[in-house]
Structure formats: C-alpha cells, structure tokens
Design an enzyme around this catalytic site. Structure first.
Site, PDB file in Angstrom:
ATOM      1  N   GLU A 129      -1.656   7.146   6.004  1.00  0.00           N
ATOM      2  CA  GLU A 129      -0.570   6.942   5.043  1.00  0.00           C
ATOM      3  C   GLU A 129       0.031   8.314   4.769  1.00  0.00           C
ATOM      4  O   GLU A 129      -0.652   9.196   4.260  1.00  0.00           O
ATOM      5  CB  GLU A 129      -1.097   6.360   3.731  1.00  0.00           C
ATOM      6  CG  GLU A 129      -1.575   4.924   3.835  1.00  0.00           C
ATOM      7  CD  GLU A 129      -2.123   4.404   2.499  1.00  0.00           C
ATOM      8  OE1 GLU A 129      -2.622   3.279   2.490  1.00  0.00           O
ATOM      9  OE2 GLU A 129      -2.057   5.131   1.485  1.00  0.00           O
ATOM     10  N   TYR A 173      -2.712  -4.177   0.718  1.00  0.00           N
ATOM     11  CA  TYR A 173      -3.324  -3.052   0.008  1.00  0.00           C
ATOM     12  C   TYR A 173      -3.759  -3.572  -1.350  1.00  0.00           C
ATOM     13  O   TYR A 173      -2.922  -3.898  -2.186  1.00  0.00           O
ATOM     14  CB  TYR A 173      -2.285  -1.938  -0.128  1.00  0.00           C
ATOM     15  CG  TYR A 173      -2.776  -0.611  -0.678  1.00  0.00           C
ATOM     16  CD1 TYR A 173      -3.808  -0.531  -1.608  1.00  0.00           C
ATOM     17  CD2 TYR A 173      -2.181   0.578  -0.267  1.00  0.00           C
ATOM     18  CE1 TYR A 173      -4.236   0.685  -2.094  1.00  0.00           C
ATOM     19  CE2 TYR A 173      -2.601   1.806  -0.757  1.00  0.00           C
ATOM     20  CZ  TYR A 173      -3.637   1.847  -1.676  1.00  0.00           C
ATOM     21  OH  TYR A 173      -4.046   3.053  -2.187  1.00  0.00           O
ATOM     22  N   ASP A 215       1.553   7.610  -9.769  1.00  0.00           N
ATOM     23  CA  ASP A 215       0.515   8.522  -9.307  1.00  0.00           C
ATOM     24  C   ASP A 215      -0.115   9.331 -10.427  1.00  0.00           C
ATOM     25  O   ASP A 215       0.539   9.681 -11.407  1.00  0.00           O
ATOM     26  CB  ASP A 215       1.100   9.477  -8.251  1.00  0.00           C
ATOM     27  CG  ASP A 215       1.277   8.772  -6.927  1.00  0.00           C
ATOM     28  OD1 ASP A 215       0.257   8.316  -6.374  1.00  0.00           O
ATOM     29  OD2 ASP A 215       2.426   8.640  -6.467  1.00  0.00           O
TER      30      ASP A 215
END
Lengths: 269, 414
Positions: free
Chosen positions: A49, A174, A60
């Site tokens: 990734e 995911y 994040d």
C-alpha cells in the site's frame, strides 16, 4: 487473475496470511521510497500500500500524519507518487501495489485522468479512505481502467449495511479493526475473529485486517483467521526514525512479521 | 427551521436524498462514521417533524438567545451614502442584528439546535472545532446550559492568538484541546475533531460550526440558522410592506449567509450577495475566497470549492477575520454560485477595516470583522440603487472580540 488475487491465492496456497504493508510515498524522499518498497518485498511483503501524502489526513494518527508532512515538506507531488509506483513496477513485476489516500488527491484533475495515470504506472487498485459506498460513483472511472476499488469495513459497519459495503468491492476487503485512527490501539482478538467470520460469510474476497498491528505476535494472531494482515504505522515510524537509512531496519522488521505469519497457522495445527 | 418546500422549480428543496446540492455536498467520510451520519440524518428528520422539538428550540431561541433579533434601520449610514450617491440614489439600509444574540453572534442558533439533537440521540459528550473561538464559545455555552462535558479543538496558533476566547471556553467548563498537527489552524482543528469523533462514535456528538461537513450537517445547520431569514422576512414586511431588493452577508463556511438567504431563495426579485474574504488581495494568493480563487474538491466530508493546488493539496487561507479564515465553503453556496442565484464578491482586509470603522462611527455599533466584510460591500451597491430600494445586511456578530486585531492593524497600542 490480477496481481492482487494472485498474491492472496499464493499466500493461501502456502497456508499463511498475506502480509500487506503501508508506507507513505516520498517519505523521506522519492528515491528513498523506492528503496524502502524494495526492502518491504525482500522482507516478505505480499502486497504494497503506497500512501499518497495529503495535507489533511483526517483518518490518520500521529505517525502517518507526520509522514505526510515529511513527504509534502520534501516537495512530493502526485507525479512523484506515480513515478515511485512506476519504478516499483519495473523492479517487481508481480507484486501488487495499491494507492492509499484521500479523495481530493485521487480525483485531481478528475477521476478518469487520475485512474488512467495510475493504471499506466502499474498500480493495481486504490483504497480511498473518505469515499464510502454512498459516494462510490465518484470512483467509477477507476473500474473502467481495471483498477480494484478496495472497500473498507469497520466495527461500526452493521449487518444491514454490509451488503452495500461489499457491493462493488474488488481486490480485497480491508477490515479496519478499530473505530479510530491509524496506529494507536489494537482491537481485541475476539472481536477481530467475530468480524472476519461475518465478512467471510458475506464475500468470497480476501479479508485483510489492519489498524494498530505492530508486533509479530499480533500479526500471527490475526493471520490465523484473516487472509491478510496490514501493517502501516509501525513501518512509518521506522522510516521516521531512520530516514534515508530506513531500508535495512524495515527489511528486518518485515522479515520478523512474515516469519510470524508463516508459522502462525502451523502452531495451531 | 424552514418548511420543506416541494415546488418542482424551488431553489429551497436542496439537497437531494444523498445530500447533494447539484454536484456539491455529499457524505465523504470514513466508513466508521457512515453509520453514525445515517443515524443523525434519521434522527434529524424525526426531530424536524416533532412539534415538541420545534417548541423547545423556539423557547430557547426566545428566552436564552434573546430572539427575535431586531431588524434595524441604519439611518445615518443610509444618509451618509446618499450624500455621495447620484441624485435620487442611495438605498435604504437595514441591519439584521445577530450581534445582539447571547454570546454575540449567530453561532448560538445552530448550537442550540444541535445540542437538542445530541440529547435526543442520547449522546453524552460534545466536541467541536473552532477557529477564532466564536463557535467554541457558543458550543461551550450550550454544553454548560445542558450539563454535558465538552471538548473544543482549536489550532495551537489560534489558541495563542485568541486568548480571551480560550479563557471564556474554560470558564464555561469546556476543555480546550490545542491542535499541533498540520498548519495548527481551523482546518487542522476540524481534522482533529473528526479523529476524536471516529474514535468515540458511541457517545460523542460533533457540533459542526458552519453549514459544511458531511450531509446532513449543511442542511441542518442551514435550517437552524434560517431563523435569521425567516425573521427578516416578517420584520421587513412589517416595516416596509414589501421584500428587500438586496441581501448581503459575509461567507466563510457560510452559515450566517445561508441562514439569511435560504428563506428568500424563491423570491426572485430579491438579489443576494455573499462576501468572501479577499485577505491581502486575490492576486497576492493570501486570501480565503474559495469561490473566487479556488476549485471544486473534496474535504471535511463534502465536495465544494476549496483553496488547493493542482494536486489537490489544501492551501492555507488568509483573512484578518479569523471566522472567515478557512480554505473551503459550505456546499450549498458552491451550488448557489454555479447556479447564479447568489452573487459572490471578494472584499479585502483593508476594505473590511474601513467598513468596521464607518459602522462604529455612524451607527454606534462595533461589528465583528466577519460582518465588516458584508458591510464593506454595501456602499457601492447602495449608491447605485434608488432611494426607494432596500438592502438588508447581516450583522452576524459583534466586534468586541476583534478590538485587539483592529488596534494592531490600525497601529494603536492597547
């Protein structure tokens, strides 16, 4: 068979979970990222990734935020990210690479143009953090260029919503194991097992689990139940710590993870 | 709150069921937040249809906020502009006095509405982002009023620049969390609030301060702020027996402007001007004018005009007014801009400072620097309009918070 499905199938054939690894493109520099990606592959990573740096990485945690700032501070442009992907593709023709990032940089100048450039650079798919199924039409051109659009499922994705998440998913799913941001805490193993079980019942796509995975032990525990284990912030921390000298420690760290995954299911048997 | 209009050609029935205003708006958030946002939308629809919710909102608006805010005829400003206008020209200027609200600005209208929603949803913790601190103060105020713990995310640079508001929030019992990531200003505070929210979805309600963010926020903030336009309509009909010819409001995220404009959107005879912050001038690149100097993109949950480079990296906004210092704009404004219904114009720091001083001297009202941008667009328009025409300007906030900034800009030592 796409590179992504081949990579997951190969790992399955070896009786282990695939190791999915994340680094931010351009951190600490474009040239260094190419070497770090090679270290990932040499260490045993199955899927790459490649994070596209963004000024506002709101999903994040501190580690990847800092990596985004380091990369942008070094002057990384979208053209550099694609050049890194292209160089990686030349060096590693069979290892799948997906771009991970945010909608605003993946849709410039428009989704079709970006998809064409990504496909041309040898990219296999995209993970776009801030495009949920409700806005999936934004990424429709990616499919037209043969790129997988990887969907994210989370602890808040309930049974009623899951079909919408899986509809149109490709490549792999995911599973974001923590309701939170990247790199901070790890989910309880029981909740991961429960979630992976539900996902596997609903899709034939491989399930990769990430968020908060740092140690070989954690990776092994997840690798017993999931098709893939995603590690990001821990690698990004190493890059932050070692800068241009990151390839060697990154390679060693990835080796420890891939060894743990290779042994994980054998221990149980 | 506004009634839902179902006329096929109405401009007031946006957004669509996906939260889109034409190509703008939408729900561009992480999957973790999607179920929560869908839940919020369901709960908002139920609240909107619930007379008890509306009654509680109205009661708090009247007795806690101090509504209705007056519609005031700015006679001396009107006369002063007539002196420099051509014969028979110089429109009659009214101020919508949002600066008289509790906490000193329109922000409280939205905060009351959202905290009632939070309580209805059983949420027990409040978070919000703030730039200059006005929305933070308004949120801390309603959190105190309803006894809920509250965390305000504020860029570390803004914490340093806006000490009085930081202290106000603390007095009101809020925890102020300085944000040191990114550029350490409003957009980074919003990023950090989203990060907190995604980690605390089970108990936390995020009170977004402007008519932006993921659907349904742009719609519900607009609806709560539409009390401004709804009152204005009734007040001007009472005062003048007709609708105004022109509405003017400042636009950062755009909640005071959409609150004034929305109830008038279908009254085609009413022209509207949204004023963007041009900072040191559009040509300098140091501005906050997303429509004039930006391009469509995706940030903070919605597609809208953004200040960004060609790669889609967000660029820093600049304005002397901290409340307009944001690199985006609410999605409904992007849509009203592209549809041409509202005219958006840039006003510089210097023009806003002139208007600030003019308003102080002629009307005895110290306007917020945000509102000063709206006031700065008045003179040119008033002079080209006839004396029997009417302008309503939204004086969205009071300027007490800005006296240090203004003193600094004018070279006064305090």
């Amino acid at each position: 068979m796409t590179r992504l499905s081949a990579a997951f199938a190969a790992a399955r054939g070896q009786g282990r979970a695939a190791l999915v690894t994340f680094v931010t493109a351009g951190d600490p520099s474009r040239e260094a990222t190419v070497e770090i990606l090679t270290a990932l592959v040499e260490g045993g990573a199955d899927v790459i990734e490649l994070g596209m740096p963004f000024t506002d990485p709101m999903a994040d945690g501190p580690a990847i935020q800092a990596a985004n700032l380091r990369s942008l501070g070094a002057g990384t442009r979208t053209a550099d990210v694609l050049a890194i992907a292209c160089e990686f593709r030349n060096r590693h023709p069979e290892v799948p690479l997906v771009l991970m990032g945010y909608a605003n940089t993946m849709t410039r100048p428009d989704p079709a143009t970006f998809a064409a450039l990504a496909e041309n650079a040898g990219v296999d798919g995209v993970i776009c953090v801030d495009i949920p199924p409700e806005e999936a039409d934004t990424l429709a051109p990616f499919g037209d260029y043969g790129l997988d659009v990887i969907r994210l499922a989370t602890p808040t994705t309930d049974a009623a919503r899951l079909p919408a998440v899986l509809s149109g998913a490709s490549g792999f799913v995911y599973y974001v194991s923590v309701a939170g941001i990247t790199g901070l805490q790890q989910a309880a193993q029981a909740s991961i097992e429960d979630a992976v079980g539900k996902l596997k019942a609903a899709t034939a796509l491989p399930i990769a689990v990430g968020f908060g995975v740092r140690t070989p032990e954690q990776a092994a525990a997840i690798g017993r139940v999931a098709d893939g284990v995603v590690v990001g912030s821990a690698i990004v921390d190493l890059v932050g710590q070692h800068g241009m000298d990151a390839p060697a420690p990154v390679r060693a760290y990835i080796q420890s993870l891939s060894a743990a995954l290779a042994a994980a299911r054998k221990e149980v048997a | 709150m506004t009634d839902t209009v179902t006329l096929p050609n109405s401009l007031r029935n946006q957004p669509d069921e996906r939260g889109h205003f034409g190509q703008f708006g939408g729900r561009f958030v992480a999957e973790t937040l999607m179920p929560l946002i869908l839940d919020l939308e369901r709960e908002y629809r139920a609240a909107k249809a619930d007379p008890a919710f509306q009654a509680e909102f109205d009661d708090l608006m009247e007795h806690y906020v101090g509504r209705p805010s007056p519609l005031y005829y700015a006679e001396r400003l009107t006369e002063a502009l007539r002196e420099s206008a051509p014969e028979g020209h110089g429109a009659k200027i009214y101020f919508k006095r949002e600066e008289l609200n509790h906490t000193g600005a329109h922000k409280i209208n939205n905060c009351i509405g959202q905290i009632l929603l939070a309580i209805r949803m059983g949420k027990t913790r409040i978070i919000a982002e703030t730039g200059a601190g006005q929305h933070g103060v308004a949120t801390a105020t309603v959190a105190a009023r309803f006894g809920l713990p509250c965390t305000i995310f504020m860029g570390a640079k803004d914490v340093e620049r806006q000490k009085p508001n930081v202290f106000r929030m603390k007095l009101l019992g809020a925890e102020v969390h300085p944000v040191t990531s990114g550029a350490q200003t409003l957009k980074d505070a919003m990023n950090e609030a989203l990060r907190d929210w995604v980690a605390n979805v089970h108990d936390t309600f995020y009170i977004i301060g402007t008519a932006a963010g993921p659907h349904p926020y742009p719609e519900l903030v607009r609806d709560f702020q539409s009390v401004i336009g709804t009152e204005t309509k009734a007040q001007i009909l009472r005062a003048e027996g007709r609708l105004p010819d022109l509405l003017i409001a400042a636009v950062g995220g755009g909640s005071n402007a959409i609150g004034l404009f929305h109830p008038f959107l279908d009254d085609r005879q009413v022209a509207m001007i949204g004023v963007e912050a041009a900072g040191k001038g559009i040509e300098t690149g140091e501005h906050a004018a997303s429509l004039t100097g930006g391009a469509p993109g995706i940030l903070h949950g919605n597609r809208t005009y953004l200040l960004q480079d060609e790669d889609g990296q967000i660029t820093e906004a600049h304005s002397i007014s901290a409340g307009l210092d944001y690199p985006g704009i609410g999605p409904e404004h992007s849509w009203l801009h592209e549809s041409g219904r509202v005219d958006y114009v840039p006003i510089t720091d210097a023009e806003a400072l002139d208007a600030f001083q003019l308003c102080c001297k002629l009307e005895g009202i110290i306007p917020a620097l945000e509102s000063s941008h709206a006031l700065a667009a008045v003179p040119a328009k008033a002079r080209e309009m006839r004396q029997d025409q009417i302008i309503v300007v939204n004086v969205s906030g009071r300027g007490d918070k800005d006296i240090f900034t203004v003193a600094d800009a004018l070279g006064f030592e305090l």
